[in-house]
Structures are given as C-alpha cells and as structure tokens.
Design an enzyme around this catalytic site. Sequence first.
Site, PDB file in Angstrom:
ATOM      1  N   ASP A  24       0.929  -1.225  -0.110  1.00 36.50           N
ATOM      2  CA  ASP A  24      -0.092   0.033   0.120  1.00 36.50           C
ATOM      3  C   ASP A  24       0.926   1.215  -0.137  1.00 36.50           C
ATOM      4  O   ASP A  24       2.307   1.073  -0.057  1.00 36.50           O
ATOM      5  CB  ASP A  24      -0.952  -0.112   1.205  1.00 36.50           C
ATOM      6  CG  ASP A  24      -2.159   0.702   1.088  1.00 36.50           C
ATOM      7  OD1 ASP A  24      -2.360   1.959   0.085  1.00 36.50           O
ATOM      8  OD2 ASP A  24      -3.119   0.902   1.729  1.00 36.50           O
TER       9      ASP A  24
HETATM   10  C1  BGC Z   1      -5.139   3.171   0.422  1.00 32.42           C
HETATM   11  C2  BGC Z   1      -5.469   2.117  -0.779  1.00 32.42           C
HETATM   12  C3  BGC Z   1      -5.177   2.542  -1.922  1.00 32.42           C
HETATM   13  C4  BGC Z   1      -3.872   3.189  -2.400  1.00 32.42           C
HETATM   14  C5  BGC Z   1      -3.570   3.719  -3.749  1.00 32.42           C
HETATM   15  C6  BGC Z   1      -3.939   3.805   0.092  1.00 32.42           C
HETATM   16  O1  BGC Z   1      -3.585   5.055   0.847  1.00 32.42           O
HETATM   17  O2  BGC Z   1      -5.118   2.595   1.603  1.00 32.42           O
HETATM   18  O3  BGC Z   1      -6.659   1.454  -0.494  1.00 32.42           O
HETATM   19  O4  BGC Z   1      -5.495   1.671  -3.134  1.00 32.42           O
HETATM   20  O5  BGC Z   1      -3.694   4.376  -1.275  1.00 32.42           O
HETATM   21  O6  BGC Z   1      -4.440   5.196  -3.963  1.00 32.42           O
END
Ligand code: BGC
Length: 765
Positions: A310
């Site tokens: 993530d």
């Molecule tokens: C979130 C994810 C997301 C990623 C990309 C993160 O902050 O937890 O769910 O897919 O960002 O945008």
Amino acid sequence: MKRLNIILAAVAACVGFVSCGGNAVEPAIPVDPEIEKAVEKTLANMTLEEKVGQMTEVAIDILGGWGPDGFTLDPEKVQNAIGKYKVGSVLNTPVVGQTPEKWQEIIGYIQDVSMKELGIPCVYGLDQNHGASYVMGATYLPQNINVGATFNPEVAYQAGQITAYESRAANCPWTYSPTVDLSRDPRWPRVWENYGEDPLVNAIQGSAAVRGMQGEDPNHIGPNNIAVSVKHYLGYGNPRTGKDRTPAYIPEYELKEKNFAPFKACVEAGALTIMVNSASVNGVPVHASKELLTGWLKEGLNWDGMIVTDWADINNLYTREGVAHDKKEAIEIAINAGIDMTMEPYDLEFTTLLIELVKEGKVSMERIDDAARRVLRLKYRLGLFENPNTPFENYPDFASEKFAQIATAAAEESEVLLKNENGILPLKKGQKILVTGPNANSMRCLNGGWSYTWQGHMADMFTEQYNTIYEAVCNKFGAKNVVLEQGVTYVPQGGYAEENAPEIEKAVRAARNVDVILACIGENSYCETPGNLTDLALSENQRNLVKALAKTGKPIVLILNEGRPRLINDIEPLADGVIDILLPSNYGGDALANILAGDVNPSGKLPYTYPRHQASLTTYDYKVSEETDTMEGAYDYNAVVSVQWPFGYGLSYTTFEYSNFQCSVEEFGADTELVFTVDVTNTGKVAGKEVVMLYSRDMVASMVPENRRLRAYEKVEIQPGETVNVALKIKGSDLAFVNTQGEWTLEPGEFRMQAGNQTLMLTCK
Ligand code: BGC
C-alpha cells in the site's frame, strides 16, 4: 463426551487454509506454458536495474504538474523515471479524476516511453472502487458496503464488469479493488469500502467482483476486463483503537478462519494481484511478515500472482512502525518477506537501495527474479505487450443508459428498510413532504470517498446531471409538494464532521406545514485516516434537529446516509420509519425516491451489526459466552448483547413465511454434501425479493462456539401468494473451525441449522 476430531488436512484447501509444507496444492491460477515461456524470455534479457525497475511503482504527481490546461506530463520527468530508473508501474490520479480522453493521453504517452525505453509496457493502476471512480463521466455504482447489503453476487459481478469496461475506456488496465477487509469495528473509517462484517459475504461478493472485472480466464484478460488488486491483506478491518492504520490483535485461529477466507476465495476466482494491509497484526507489520505474504498466500495457495504494497508502506516500516532503522533496512525486510512491487510513491531511491542490497547479498537474485517474473506475468496476462493501449472509441457503451439502469437497480437493491410503523411507508401520493438534514441535497454525501477525488469532497462540482435526495423526491412527488429546509448543513468541501451553525428553528417552522418529514442524516464523505472518529454517536446537531422536529408531532422517516453505523438510539424511537441507504452513489437518490413511493420494494439487508451503545460493540458471530443468563449465587455473570439492528436485518413492503425446512441428510462427515431446502412464501400483496440465509450453530465444541455463522445465502424474487422452494448447498467441511493448533477441525456432535424462523438439528459423526 468422547471427541473424535476429524483434522481436515486433506480438505483444508477447500475450507479455507492449508499449512505450508503440507499437501501439494493445485496452482490457484492455471499455469499457461505460452505465458511462462514469454516471461522467461523477457526476464533472461533483463539487467538487475531493469528487474528492480519493474518492482517500482510511482505516483503520477512526480511525472508532471498542473498548468492552465490542467495536469500535463513533463517529458523530462517521465524520461527520468522510466528511461533512467526503469520504473514499471504508475498509479493514481493527479488530485482529481480525469476525462477518458485525458487518461488516454496520459497513459498512452507513458506506454510509448515504456515500450521505447524498456520494450516492456507500464501497468497503470487506479482506485476504481465503485465504478471507474477516477474517470470523469463514468458510471458510478454503489459503494461496496451497499453491494454487500444486496446479498446478491450478480450485483457485484455486473458492477465489476462496468468498472472494468469504463477503466479500459480510459486506457487503465489495473485497479486496487475489490476491498474484502472484514468491517468488524464500526468505528473504523473504512467500513464502507468492503462488503461488511462477515467472511462469507466478503468471499462471495468479492469473488463475484473479481470475476466481473477480470472475466473468466485470468491468463487472458480481454480488452473489456482489467486486473484486480484485492485488498488489504490481512486483518486490516479490526484495529484495536478503531482508527485507520493502527495495530490489530487477532488470534491466529480467527485470522485463518475468517480474515483469510475472502482473500482465498478471490485468489481462487483468479485474482492477479493483492495489496497489503498498511498496519500490523499481532505486533508484526504485514509488509514485514514473510509468514503471511510468502507462507500463507504465495506458498499456501500456490498462487503465482503479484503482491503490491500500500501507499509508501515500505517507508512506514522505519518512519512509523519502528521495525527498521532506515529505508534500506525497511526495503530488505519487505522484499525478503515477499513484496513484489513497491508503491513508493514519490521517491526513486528505492531502486538504488534495492540494487545495493542485492550486490551486498542481503536480498537474493532469486527473490528479485521471482518478483520481476510476477510483474511480467501480470503484464503478459493483461495482453499489454501486444496491446499497450485500449483506445476510447472501442468503448461505445461508456456511461451508457444501459449502465445507468444497472447502477440504479443496484442502488435500489442495496437500501435497507429498518423500521416501518403506523403504515408510514410507502408515502402516500399528494402528501406534503419536508426534506431536511445535512444529507438532503448533496451528491458528495451520497457518494462517499473515492469519488472524483480521494476524499470525495468535490463531488458536487461534477454531478450536476444526477439527483440529490431532495431533487429525486421532487421529481417523484412533484416539486410543489416538497419543501427543503435543512436545519443542519455541512461546511462545503470541509472535513466529514464539520458542520455550520445549526438553524434548527427554520426546519421546525417548515415542518408545521407538511404531512411528513424526511430527515436525511448521517455523515459527509471521507476516506481513510481523515475519517477517524472519537465518538460513534451521530453528531449532536443532527440529533437535536430530529428531536426538535419530533416535537411538532409530524411523522418522521429517518434517511441514514453514512459510511458506518453511527449511534442513533436516542432518536430512533422518535421516527416511524428508518431507511439506511448507506452510500448508494449517483443513482442513490433516485433509488430512494422509488422506494419511498412504493415503486420499488426494498430488499437490502444490513451487512453489519448496527450497534445501539458506545460500549457495546459486537459482531453477529460473537461467542456464546458474550451473552449469558443471570446465574444464581454470589456472582452475577449476566451479559447481554444489545444492538440497534442485527446483521442481516432488513424489512420489505411484503412479508415472507418460511416452512418445510429440511436437509438431505441427518448425519454427516467432512465430505458429505448437505442440501438444505426451505419453502418461502410471499404472504403479502406485492412482489418482493428475499435473502434466504442459512446459519449454523455448533452446539458444543472444544473452543467456545459462536452464536451463529452464516453458511450460505441466496436472493430470490417471489410474487404475492407464491411459494418458492429454495435449495442451499454446503459441504460438511464448511462447518469446521480452526482450533488452537491452527488446524481445521470438524468435531463430532450436534449442529443447529437455521433458515428464517425454521431450525433443524444435524449430527456430525
Ligand atoms: C489506500 C489504498 C489505495 C492506495 C492507492 C492507500 O492510501 O489505503 O486502499 O488503493 O492508497 O491509492
């Protein structure tokens, strides 16, 4: 009682988990020799730098900037990232979603540079979480919590298909969806992003979404399909504090039995990538857990897909989690744990440090090859080597009327009628209606986060063509019968909890001239950490508004429009009707108006337990000892589970009666197929859809059994007076649990099975 436990080594794979080093498991995704050959050929010609580049994903922000023409790529920056650092993936929207044409331009340019510099296409990823939600003009489907509330996998499947089609129309082949975290804590700000609290609902709805988005052949993703990234693996949804990205403590047996189940189901449906939980579970950040990433997922399921971090989560191993001294050590830990691609997002130093680690022998070349191979395999499976781009003109159904109808029907099936007394609903034609409350006239509220922007805070700027609740009610009941006086309003584009000074008196005055009040209350949009809360009760202003309106004596229907269940125990008794519309998105106001008018019969069911009290939070599958009667003697062990509405609850404008509940067998073992049948009769005057749910209760077990567990469900439409015989099938091994040794076990003894108000007993021999 003599216990002859059946340890389910042989059947472990079919019920949820197989331990590493155990039986050989069939590959989760069938191996395609042609693809493997192509991957090996490409890999054989790559330098270490190129392989590490494939493992790197950067955010679009570092490749361009904003000017008078909106966001534009800076050729020098693109050249630096792809030409010099050999970056293989880019993600995200520059602050706000872009039109399909603009995406074609942006991603098309990145693909040109990638093919020219590397001979390898880039894989671009976007958070298309409820439809292509970063593509302007796309069809927005209800958020996943609503898709859970439909209890209808066909809705998840169709939503997935539309999302994929409209993503490809914008030249984007990869999304970070579906989310199958279990929302087991109502305080958590990401409750609405997944399908609710239950493992089975997340497994069934989530795997249907995977099939909808990817299609049926994960080795050959067609031009109307995209690759998914199932997230956030593992145990993200019940942090001890209730706050985003904070530690969870989940016993291993529960992790295996519940949290793992939806990921396993999605992998078996062909999921090509998985994104990791940003936080820690039982003291270990998941990004650092070789056991969970390599052991459970890659080896345990024999899965050859790709694991992506993530947002900046390798960095978080040293900046937040404190398990590494510096960035280099954090990279060493995460890559050795099994991370294949890092979502960096702003800093290209990752590549330099990882190359150093390989040269120093701290990360093996074998691990680098494995990771690069998984990234290349994804790109081959997506067909990107042959067709790096999917032109917009190939997608004539983008934002079509057909898709809008599917989105409206999905919203209608997802809104949950929770209370209907004194014949308040459907509303009578010709009644004068006050539409009030902060959620009454806002597309932002209907959509929630991941809508045009991350926080969804600008949604009203882009949604002129859709109807707010007020607009939809005007269209349905005639504008002359409808008054808007909100009483409480949110600060435009503010934080989700920011409200203006209330004007409750104005709403009370307006109420005097109407027959019925629709109080549209809940939350404004938010996403992730900015959605953290310290008080689960609905805002005081909003509760005061409902209390003041109740004093007018006019009947009230509460319309709850919220990402998670906010406490309303003091105002619920003041209302005759309650509908929880959750986050139904752009067509959600119309769907609600159809329900209010009785043109649509509501059939949504709560995908989570709606709590009644702050300090009484639980899930439907609580342990039986959470609820015990008063004992005699000096000590009183009395414990009570008191909730506002239970999981699976939802009313209809008709009534259903259950009878004739039977099972094909009375005794069973692990391999027995159990076929349950039950007659469901529509005893009311209108057609309706009923979710037939099969629950089990293990009467005595060596670990404290649960109150009940959902084992199967099916949604059926039944005409007035009609009886439908519904069959639900499970295997004996589906009733197993994970014991303290981490083994799936099925213990002999009695099981009580339930459908509607019907029960029967079965014996496991
Ligand atoms: C979130 C994810 C997301 C990623 C990309 C993160 O902050 O937890 O769910 O897919 O960002 O945008």
